[in-house]
Design a protein around this motif. Structure first.
Motif, PDB file in Angstrom:
ATOM      1  N   LYS A  89       0.855  -1.185   0.000  1.00 13.50           N
ATOM      2  CA  LYS A  89       0.000   0.000   0.000  1.00 13.50           C
ATOM      3  C   LYS A  89       0.887   1.229   0.000  1.00 13.50           C
ATOM      4  N   GLY A  90       0.594   2.143  -0.874  1.00 11.73           N
ATOM      5  CA  GLY A  90       1.450   3.313  -0.939  1.00 11.73           C
ATOM      6  C   GLY A  90       0.873   4.402  -1.813  1.00 11.73           C
ATOM      7  N   VAL A  91       1.700   5.424  -2.021  1.00 13.25           N
ATOM      8  CA  VAL A  91       1.340   6.603  -2.808  1.00 13.25           C
ATOM      9  C   VAL A  91       2.329   6.727  -3.957  1.00 13.25           C
ATOM     10  N   ASP A  92       1.861   7.242  -5.077  1.00 14.58           N
ATOM     11  CA  ASP A  92       2.752   7.520  -6.198  1.00 14.58           C
ATOM     12  C   ASP A  92       3.339   8.918  -6.013  1.00 14.58           C
ATOM     13  N   ILE A  93       4.669   8.987  -5.971  1.00 12.07           N
ATOM     14  CA  ILE A  93       5.354  10.244  -5.684  1.00 12.07           C
ATOM     15  C   ILE A  93       6.354  10.550  -6.801  1.00 12.07           C
ATOM     16  N   VAL A  94       6.293  11.754  -7.327  1.00  9.30           N
ATOM     17  CA  VAL A  94       7.299  12.225  -8.273  1.00  9.30           C
ATOM     18  C   VAL A  94       8.155  13.273  -7.567  1.00  9.30           C
ATOM     19  N   ASN A 185      -0.798   7.887 -13.330  1.00 11.67           N
ATOM     20  CA  ASN A 185      -1.921   7.270 -14.042  1.00 11.67           C
ATOM     21  C   ASN A 185      -3.011   8.330 -14.174  1.00 11.67           C
ATOM     22  N   SER A 186      -3.279   8.746 -15.400  1.00  9.76           N
ATOM     23  CA  SER A 186      -4.237   9.831 -15.626  1.00  9.76           C
ATOM     24  C   SER A 186      -5.659   9.445 -15.239  1.00  9.76           C
ATOM     25  N   LYS A 187      -5.936   8.135 -15.107  1.00 11.44           N
ATOM     26  CA  LYS A 187      -7.286   7.683 -14.764  1.00 11.44           C
ATOM     27  C   LYS A 187      -7.561   7.796 -13.267  1.00 11.44           C
ATOM     28  N   GLU A 188      -6.510   7.897 -12.461  1.00 11.09           N
ATOM     29  CA  GLU A 188      -6.697   8.015 -11.023  1.00 11.09           C
ATOM     30  C   GLU A 188      -6.804   9.484 -10.622  1.00 11.09           C
ATOM     31  N   ASP A 217      -6.902  17.239 -10.942  1.00 16.62           N
ATOM     32  CA  ASP A 217      -6.604  15.859 -11.314  1.00 16.62           C
ATOM     33  C   ASP A 217      -6.168  15.014 -10.116  1.00 16.62           C
ATOM     34  N   GLY A 218      -6.251  15.580  -8.927  1.00 22.04           N
ATOM     35  CA  GLY A 218      -5.930  14.831  -7.725  1.00 22.04           C
ATOM     36  C   GLY A 218      -4.468  14.829  -7.348  1.00 22.04           C
TER      37      GLY A 218
END
Length: 333
Positions: A89-94, A185-188, A217-218
């Motif tokens: 479980k995690g977050v996408d980070i740039v 992910n543009s869908k999220e 876009d969140g």
């Protein structure tokens, strides 16, 4: 699965092979012209009767193939081992890191760029379950690494980050944010954050409107200001002198906090000035903890079978053969 090269960028070195072949061809022409200048053809043949063009060709082939093997070895051909499905479980980070020359200012020691690196290293240690991407920017932005849980690879890219990675200088925050957004992910519409690390030196009027669009876009932008409002001169490592403007005055680079604060506020993120690294990492981790986590199915390879020793061993053997292989004809007693 298929074989792959770990460092495919090193294969560009194979472009040197045609240059080596061209050099060999030039040497052959030079030898031919030199022998013609000597004079009598029969005399030249007698003087060079022990020389073997075939042996000379073989010695060149040994060297050329050895060079190709060394380059291939550096690229490290590998084959994935057994695959392990890991649910995390995690977050996408740039992480968008400013690598402009102003980041070499030393108003925080040892300099802004090195302190930014230290923070990123510590932050990655605190985020083992999050996927991380890396964008480096100055006058332009480049995606150095897409989203991955391979934090060891991310550390390697961060270690190599510097002004020489991005030729165009400046601080274009808009392009950095736009490039960072392409990793998601543009869908999220959630689970996404950009950690923008910069001194924000150049004012970018398009950055705040873009941040507002990303918020829809969140995407949450969490900004880290590196430097001090008082500023500092910028030491150019090439000239070992401080950067000067066209009038010859020493340039003072100052932290532009208001713009970074606006970017964070536009996306309900947080702004942190990087003074104490540990405190900054704790604050950032706490902020990222407010973002909902999503379950991620990650296919991680337990190990890889590496083939670079075979290439390097072959190259060494060829170099030894070239050294001992005679350029003269073999004489039979």
């Amino acid at each position: 699965m298929d074989f792959r090269f770990q460092h495919i960028e090193y294969l560009i070195g194979l472009a040197a092979i045609p240059l080596v072949i061209a050099l060999f061809w030039w040497v052959l022409r030079w030898k031919k012209k030199t022998t013609q200048k000597i004079g009598d053809e029969k005399l030249v043949q007698q003087l060079t009767s022990s020389y073997s063009p075939k042996n000379f060709l073989f010695k060149f082939l040994f060297l050329a193939v050895a060079l190709a093997a060394i380059i291939a070895g550096a690229a490290n051909l590998q084959k994935p081992g057994a695959m392990e499905q890991v649910q995390r479980k995690g977050v996408d980070i740039v992480i968008a890191m400013d690598v402009s020359k102003s980041m070499l200012a030393d108003d925080i020691k040892p300099n802004r760029l090195e302190r930014a690196r230290q923070m990123v290293y510590k932050l990655m240690d605190q985020l083992p379950d999050d996927r991380i991407a890396l964008v480096l920017f100055a006058g332009r932005a480049y995606m150095q690494m897409p989203l991955t849980t391979d934090h060891s690879a991310a550390r390697m890219f961060v270690q190599q980050a510097g002004p020489d990675v991005v030729p165009a200088q400046g601080t274009v925050l808009t392009e950095a944010l736009r490039m960072s957004n392409t990793a998601f992910n543009s869908k999220e519409r959630k689970f996404k954050s950009i950690i923008l690390i910069s001194d924000g030196e150049d004012h970018d009027p398009g950055a705040v409107p873009l941040a507002q669009q990303l918020a829809q876009d969140g995407v949450m932008i969490n900004a880290v200001g590196v430097g001090s409002p008082e500023g500092s001169p910028i030491l150019d490592p090439v000239t070992n002198d401080y950067k000067k403007d066209q009038a010859g005055n020493t340039v003072i680079s100052k932290l532009n906090e208001p713009e970074l604060q606006q970017l964070a506020a536009a996306t309900k993120g947080v702004y942190i000035r990087l003074a104490d690294t540990e405190a900054a990492v704790d604050a950032m981790k706490k902020q990222l903890g407010t973002i909902e986590q999503t379950s991620l199915d990650d296919s991680a390879f337990k190990n890889f079978k590496h083939y670079f020793p075979w290439f390097l061993g072959g190259a060494l053997l060829l170099l030894v053969l070239e050294f001992f292989y005679p350029e003269r004809k073999r004489t039979i007693l």
